[in-house]
Design an enzyme around this catalytic site. Structure first.
Site, PDB file in Angstrom:
ATOM      1  N   ASP A 132       0.843  -1.205   0.000  1.00  0.00           N
ATOM      2  CA  ASP A 132       0.000   0.000   0.000  1.00  0.00           C
ATOM      3  C   ASP A 132       0.874   1.250   0.000  1.00  0.00           C
ATOM      4  O   ASP A 132       2.051   1.192   0.367  1.00  0.00           O
ATOM      5  CB  ASP A 132      -0.864   0.045   1.273  1.00  0.00           C
ATOM      6  CG  ASP A 132      -1.930  -1.035   1.318  1.00  0.00           C
ATOM      7  OD1 ASP A 132      -2.077  -1.773   0.332  1.00  0.00           O
ATOM      8  OD2 ASP A 132      -2.611  -1.124   2.358  1.00  0.00           O
ATOM      9  N   GLN A 161      -0.236   7.074  -6.047  1.00  0.00           N
ATOM     10  CA  GLN A 161      -1.382   7.973  -5.848  1.00  0.00           C
ATOM     11  C   GLN A 161      -1.389   9.101  -6.881  1.00  0.00           C
ATOM     12  O   GLN A 161      -0.441   9.893  -6.956  1.00  0.00           O
ATOM     13  CB  GLN A 161      -1.304   8.564  -4.439  1.00  0.00           C
ATOM     14  CG  GLN A 161      -1.374   7.507  -3.337  1.00  0.00           C
ATOM     15  CD  GLN A 161      -0.609   7.914  -2.085  1.00  0.00           C
ATOM     16  OE1 GLN A 161       0.433   8.542  -2.166  1.00  0.00           O
ATOM     17  NE2 GLN A 161      -1.131   7.533  -0.925  1.00  0.00           N
ATOM     18  N   ARG A 182      -0.730  -0.426  -8.675  1.00  0.00           N
ATOM     19  CA  ARG A 182      -2.158  -0.217  -8.412  1.00  0.00           C
ATOM     20  C   ARG A 182      -2.319   1.298  -8.287  1.00  0.00           C
ATOM     21  O   ARG A 182      -1.853   1.914  -7.322  1.00  0.00           O
ATOM     22  CB  ARG A 182      -2.561  -0.904  -7.104  1.00  0.00           C
ATOM     23  CG  ARG A 182      -4.012  -0.661  -6.693  1.00  0.00           C
ATOM     24  CD  ARG A 182      -4.134  -0.487  -5.185  1.00  0.00           C
ATOM     25  NE  ARG A 182      -3.956  -1.735  -4.476  1.00  0.00           N
ATOM     26  CZ  ARG A 182      -3.492  -1.784  -3.219  1.00  0.00           C
ATOM     27  NH1 ARG A 182      -3.137  -0.703  -2.566  1.00  0.00           N
ATOM     28  NH2 ARG A 182      -3.343  -2.943  -2.628  1.00  0.00           N
ATOM     29  N   LYS A 185      -6.464   7.307  -6.508  1.00  0.00           N
ATOM     30  CA  LYS A 185      -6.459   8.779  -6.475  1.00  0.00           C
ATOM     31  C   LYS A 185      -5.654   9.274  -5.269  1.00  0.00           C
ATOM     32  O   LYS A 185      -4.975  10.287  -5.355  1.00  0.00           O
ATOM     33  CB  LYS A 185      -7.890   9.310  -6.415  1.00  0.00           C
ATOM     34  CG  LYS A 185      -8.641   9.083  -7.715  1.00  0.00           C
ATOM     35  CD  LYS A 185      -9.990   9.782  -7.720  1.00  0.00           C
ATOM     36  CE  LYS A 185     -10.763   9.413  -8.975  1.00  0.00           C
ATOM     37  NZ  LYS A 185     -12.113  10.010  -8.997  1.00  0.00           N
ATOM     38  N   GLY A 186      -5.748   8.566  -4.132  1.00  0.00           N
ATOM     39  CA  GLY A 186      -5.029   8.993  -2.921  1.00  0.00           C
ATOM     40  C   GLY A 186      -6.014   9.322  -1.820  1.00  0.00           C
ATOM     41  O   GLY A 186      -6.996  10.024  -2.059  1.00  0.00           O
ATOM     42  N   ALA A 187      -5.752   8.813  -0.615  1.00  0.00           N
ATOM     43  CA  ALA A 187      -6.750   8.870   0.448  1.00  0.00           C
ATOM     44  C   ALA A 187      -6.405   9.816   1.598  1.00  0.00           C
ATOM     45  O   ALA A 187      -7.202   9.946   2.522  1.00  0.00           O
ATOM     46  CB  ALA A 187      -6.961   7.458   1.003  1.00  0.00           C
ATOM     47  N   LYS A 199      -9.955  18.280  -7.216  1.00  0.00           N
ATOM     48  CA  LYS A 199     -10.299  16.909  -7.614  1.00  0.00           C
ATOM     49  C   LYS A 199     -10.229  16.734  -9.135  1.00  0.00           C
ATOM     50  O   LYS A 199      -9.789  15.695  -9.629  1.00  0.00           O
ATOM     51  CB  LYS A 199     -11.709  16.590  -7.094  1.00  0.00           C
ATOM     52  CG  LYS A 199     -12.093  15.150  -7.228  1.00  0.00           C
ATOM     53  CD  LYS A 199     -13.433  14.888  -6.586  1.00  0.00           C
ATOM     54  CE  LYS A 199     -13.845  13.431  -6.642  1.00  0.00           C
ATOM     55  NZ  LYS A 199     -13.605  12.720  -7.868  1.00  0.00           N
ATOM     56  N   HIS A 230     -13.394   3.456  -7.855  1.00  0.00           N
ATOM     57  CA  HIS A 230     -14.834   3.164  -8.002  1.00  0.00           C
ATOM     58  C   HIS A 230     -15.479   4.176  -8.924  1.00  0.00           C
ATOM     59  O   HIS A 230     -16.689   4.253  -9.025  1.00  0.00           O
ATOM     60  CB  HIS A 230     -15.529   3.257  -6.635  1.00  0.00           C
ATOM     61  CG  HIS A 230     -14.785   2.592  -5.546  1.00  0.00           C
ATOM     62  ND1 HIS A 230     -13.939   3.268  -4.692  1.00  0.00           N
ATOM     63  CD2 HIS A 230     -14.707   1.296  -5.200  1.00  0.00           C
ATOM     64  CE1 HIS A 230     -13.384   2.420  -3.864  1.00  0.00           C
ATOM     65  NE2 HIS A 230     -13.821   1.215  -4.142  1.00  0.00           N
TER      66      HIS A 230
HETATM   67  C1  LIG Z   1      -8.288  -1.462  -4.165  1.00  0.00           C
HETATM   68  C2  LIG Z   1      -7.968  -0.131  -3.575  1.00  0.00           C
HETATM   69  C3  LIG Z   1      -6.789   0.041  -2.884  1.00  0.00           C
HETATM   70  C4  LIG Z   1      -6.464   1.298  -2.356  1.00  0.00           C
HETATM   71  N1  LIG Z   1      -5.253   1.475  -1.748  1.00  0.00           N
HETATM   72  C5  LIG Z   1      -4.877   2.724  -1.377  1.00  0.00           C
HETATM   73  C6  LIG Z   1      -3.562   2.987  -0.888  1.00  0.00           C
HETATM   74  O1  LIG Z   1      -2.730   2.074  -0.742  1.00  0.00           O
HETATM   75  N2  LIG Z   1      -3.238   4.275  -0.584  1.00  0.00           N
HETATM   76  C7  LIG Z   1      -4.131   5.318  -0.738  1.00  0.00           C
HETATM   77  O2  LIG Z   1      -3.761   6.482  -0.483  1.00  0.00           O
HETATM   78  N3  LIG Z   1      -5.390   5.082  -1.150  1.00  0.00           N
HETATM   79  C8  LIG Z   1      -5.785   3.834  -1.474  1.00  0.00           C
HETATM   80  N4  LIG Z   1      -7.065   3.611  -1.930  1.00  0.00           N
HETATM   81  C9  LIG Z   1      -8.096   4.685  -1.801  1.00  0.00           C
HETATM   82  C10 LIG Z   1      -8.081   5.661  -2.965  1.00  0.00           C
HETATM   83  O3  LIG Z   1      -6.930   6.489  -2.891  1.00  0.00           O
HETATM   84  C11 LIG Z   1      -9.317   6.572  -2.968  1.00  0.00           C
HETATM   85  O4  LIG Z   1      -9.364   7.316  -1.801  1.00  0.00           O
HETATM   86  C12 LIG Z   1     -10.627   5.810  -3.099  1.00  0.00           C
HETATM   87  O5  LIG Z   1     -10.520   4.749  -3.988  1.00  0.00           O
HETATM   88  C13 LIG Z   1     -11.743   6.755  -3.602  1.00  0.00           C
HETATM   89  O6  LIG Z   1     -11.421   7.249  -4.869  1.00  0.00           O
HETATM   90  P1  LIG Z   1     -12.146   6.738  -6.216  1.00  0.00           P
HETATM   91  O7  LIG Z   1     -11.099   6.467  -7.218  1.00  0.00           O
HETATM   92  O8  LIG Z   1     -13.072   5.633  -5.937  1.00  0.00           O
HETATM   93  O9  LIG Z   1     -12.878   8.039  -6.777  1.00  0.00           O
HETATM   94  P2  LIG Z   1     -13.911   9.098  -6.109  1.00  0.00           P
HETATM   95  O10 LIG Z   1     -13.951  10.172  -7.133  1.00  0.00           O
HETATM   96  O11 LIG Z   1     -13.509   9.387  -4.741  1.00  0.00           O
HETATM   97  O12 LIG Z   1     -15.226   8.269  -6.126  1.00  0.00           O
HETATM   98  C14 LIG Z   1     -15.914   7.928  -7.316  1.00  0.00           C
HETATM   99  C15 LIG Z   1     -17.265   7.356  -6.936  1.00  0.00           C
HETATM  100  O13 LIG Z   1     -17.078   6.098  -6.275  1.00  0.00           O
HETATM  101  C16 LIG Z   1     -17.955   5.970  -5.184  1.00  0.00           C
HETATM  102  N5  LIG Z   1     -17.177   5.936  -3.936  1.00  0.00           N
HETATM  103  C17 LIG Z   1     -15.870   6.247  -3.777  1.00  0.00           C
HETATM  104  N6  LIG Z   1     -15.468   6.073  -2.494  1.00  0.00           N
HETATM  105  C18 LIG Z   1     -16.579   5.690  -1.831  1.00  0.00           C
HETATM  106  C19 LIG Z   1     -16.845   5.361  -0.489  1.00  0.00           C
HETATM  107  N7  LIG Z   1     -15.900   5.406   0.444  1.00  0.00           N
HETATM  108  N8  LIG Z   1     -18.110   5.002  -0.155  1.00  0.00           N
HETATM  109  C20 LIG Z   1     -19.091   4.934  -1.087  1.00  0.00           C
HETATM  110  N9  LIG Z   1     -18.892   5.223  -2.391  1.00  0.00           N
HETATM  111  C21 LIG Z   1     -17.665   5.596  -2.751  1.00  0.00           C
HETATM  112  C22 LIG Z   1     -18.881   7.174  -5.226  1.00  0.00           C
HETATM  113  O14 LIG Z   1     -19.999   6.849  -6.009  1.00  0.00           O
HETATM  114  C23 LIG Z   1     -18.048   8.211  -5.928  1.00  0.00           C
HETATM  115  O15 LIG Z   1     -18.818   9.194  -6.568  1.00  0.00           O
HETATM  116  C24 LIG Z   1      -7.399   2.375  -2.479  1.00  0.00           C
HETATM  117  C25 LIG Z   1      -8.598   2.183  -3.175  1.00  0.00           C
HETATM  118  C26 LIG Z   1      -8.878   0.967  -3.720  1.00  0.00           C
HETATM  119  C27 LIG Z   1     -10.164   0.810  -4.478  1.00  0.00           C
END
Ligand SMILES: Cc1cc2nc3c(=O)[nH]c(=O)nc-3n(C[C@H](O)[C@H](O)[C@H](O)COP(=O)(O)OP(=O)(O)OC[C@H]3O[C@@H](n4cnc5c(N)ncnc54)[C@H](O)[C@@H]3O)c2cc1C
Length: 309
Positions: A132, A161, A182, A185-187, A199, A230
């Site tokens: 991660d 990220q 993988r 976007k970044g959390a 964004k 997602h």
């Molecule tokens: C498999 C996986 C591994 C990851 N590993 C890491 C990591 O190692 N380090 C890191 O910094 N981040 C990690 N993340 C988190 C990532 O950085 C994002 O914060 C997270 O995926 C939300 O971004 P998004 O691409 O889904 O887009 P967004 O633009 O945030 O979301 C797009 C759409 O997806 C849906 N959605 C997104 N998140 C949610 C939620 N929490 N609840 C309900 N619906 C939601 C909504 O409909 C939203 O409109 C990981 C995510 C995934 C899927």
């Protein structure tokens, strides 16, 4: 960044809440939307159900910034046993770990030894190890240790990220070494000095980076292309780009979190797109859960509803 997102990310960093938030019953009820349970067995039930629906999985035991060596050793032992149990079940379920869970904050060499043990066990089991990505101060050391690991083990990948300015350069260097990526976007709550505050800029960078991952150089180096998102519009854009540039559906994957966009997970798999579901479990879920709420502040309503049962 929205105010709600900033507040939730600040809450995720609060030490007292990290240690005590998991005891609050209504928050415990709400988290079940994203987590099948706290035990490895609960994760396995979800992984088997996911497999029955046609999707493979990734498992991650929640935890970060481990403060003592014994705990780091216990985390490594847990993952080693997990890899063995998955092999015995012949399940396609890949481990994903955070380096601060293996003691990176206390002793880098020890964390590396644990990481190496996990890579060796995953390799022997025919599995794949994901690393991660945590907050920006950890990026350099995470990539250094990942490159070192790649000298011995071919089946490893790291998360990058799209919100960080530096990621384009990192991505080119990492994919050139045949290390899997993988892309997410970044959390975390990152300063404007290192990450795109808007964004729309993160989304645009994600598309540009995805194109590099699907491009001839990364593909020729054997880098596994995984998109952790997602975002259905983004997924469509990536699939469209792959199709027009002749990249086969078997050459890239989407990874999504358990409990998020389930209908899309099933539909994509039915359409022949490769999908894995990341299943998180464990007792230390508070900061991780706050980051999930921050991604979609509307999720806070689920927490509010669970307050009333
Ligand atoms: C498999 C996986 C591994 C990851 N590993 C890491 C990591 O190692 N380090 C890191 O910094 N981040 C990690 N993340 C988190 C990532 O950085 C994002 O914060 C997270 O995926 C939300 O971004 P998004 O691409 O889904 O887009 P967004 O633009 O945030 O979301 C797009 C759409 O997806 C849906 N959605 C997104 N998140 C949610 C939620 N929490 N609840 C309900 N619906 C939601 C909504 O409909 C939203 O409109 C990981 C995510 C995934 C899927």
């Amino acid at each position: 960044m929205s105010v709600a997102r900033t507040v939730l990310l600040k809450v995720s960093d609060n030490q007292w809440l990290r240690e005590n938030g998991t005891r609050v019953p209504f928050i415990r009820r709400a988290v079940s939307k994203f987590m099948p349970g706290e035990s490895f067995d609960a994760m396995l039930v979800a992984a088997k159900a996911t497999a029955a629906e046609g999707n493979a999985s990734v498992f991650t035991r929640l935890g970060e910034n481990v403060k003592d060596l014994e705990e780091a050793g216990a985390v490594a032992a847990h993952y080693l046993e997990g890899i063995d149990r998955i092999k015995a079940l012949n399940l396609s379920c890949e481990p994903s770990i955070k380096l601060t869970q293996l003691g990176l904050d206390i002793d880098r060499e020890l964390a590396y030894r644990h990481l190496r043990d996990l890579a060796a066990r995953a390799h022997a089991a025919g599995n794949y190890l994901w690393i991660d990505m945590e907050q920006s101060p950890y990026v350099e050391i995470t990539l250094t240790l990942t490159r070192r690991l790649r000298e011995e083990f071919p089946r490893i990948g790291v998360c990058l990220q799209a919100y960080l300015f530096r990621t384009r350069e990192d991505l080119e260097a990492i994919t050139a070494k045949g290390i899997g990526v993988r892309l997410v976007k970044g959390a975390y709550n990152e300063p404007a000095a290192v990450a795109f505050p808007k964004k729309s800029d993160v989304d645009a960078n994600y598309v540009a980076l995805a194109q590099i991952m699907l491009g001839p150089a990364a593909q020729a180096a054997g880098s596994r292309a995984v998109f952790g998102t997602h975002d259905l519009q983004l997924i469509q854009t990536i699939r469209g780009h792959a199709q027009t540039t002749g990249v086969k559906a078997s050459e890239y994957e989407f990874h999504m979190l358990y409990g998020i966009q389930k209908a899309a997970q099933l539909r994509l798999a039915q359409e022949g797109t490769r999908v894995r579901v990341l299943i998180a479990y464990g007792e230390y879920w508070f900061p991780w859960y706050m980051r999930r709420l921050a991604e979609r502040p509307a999720n806070v309503w689920f927490v509010a509803k669970s307050l009333f049962g």
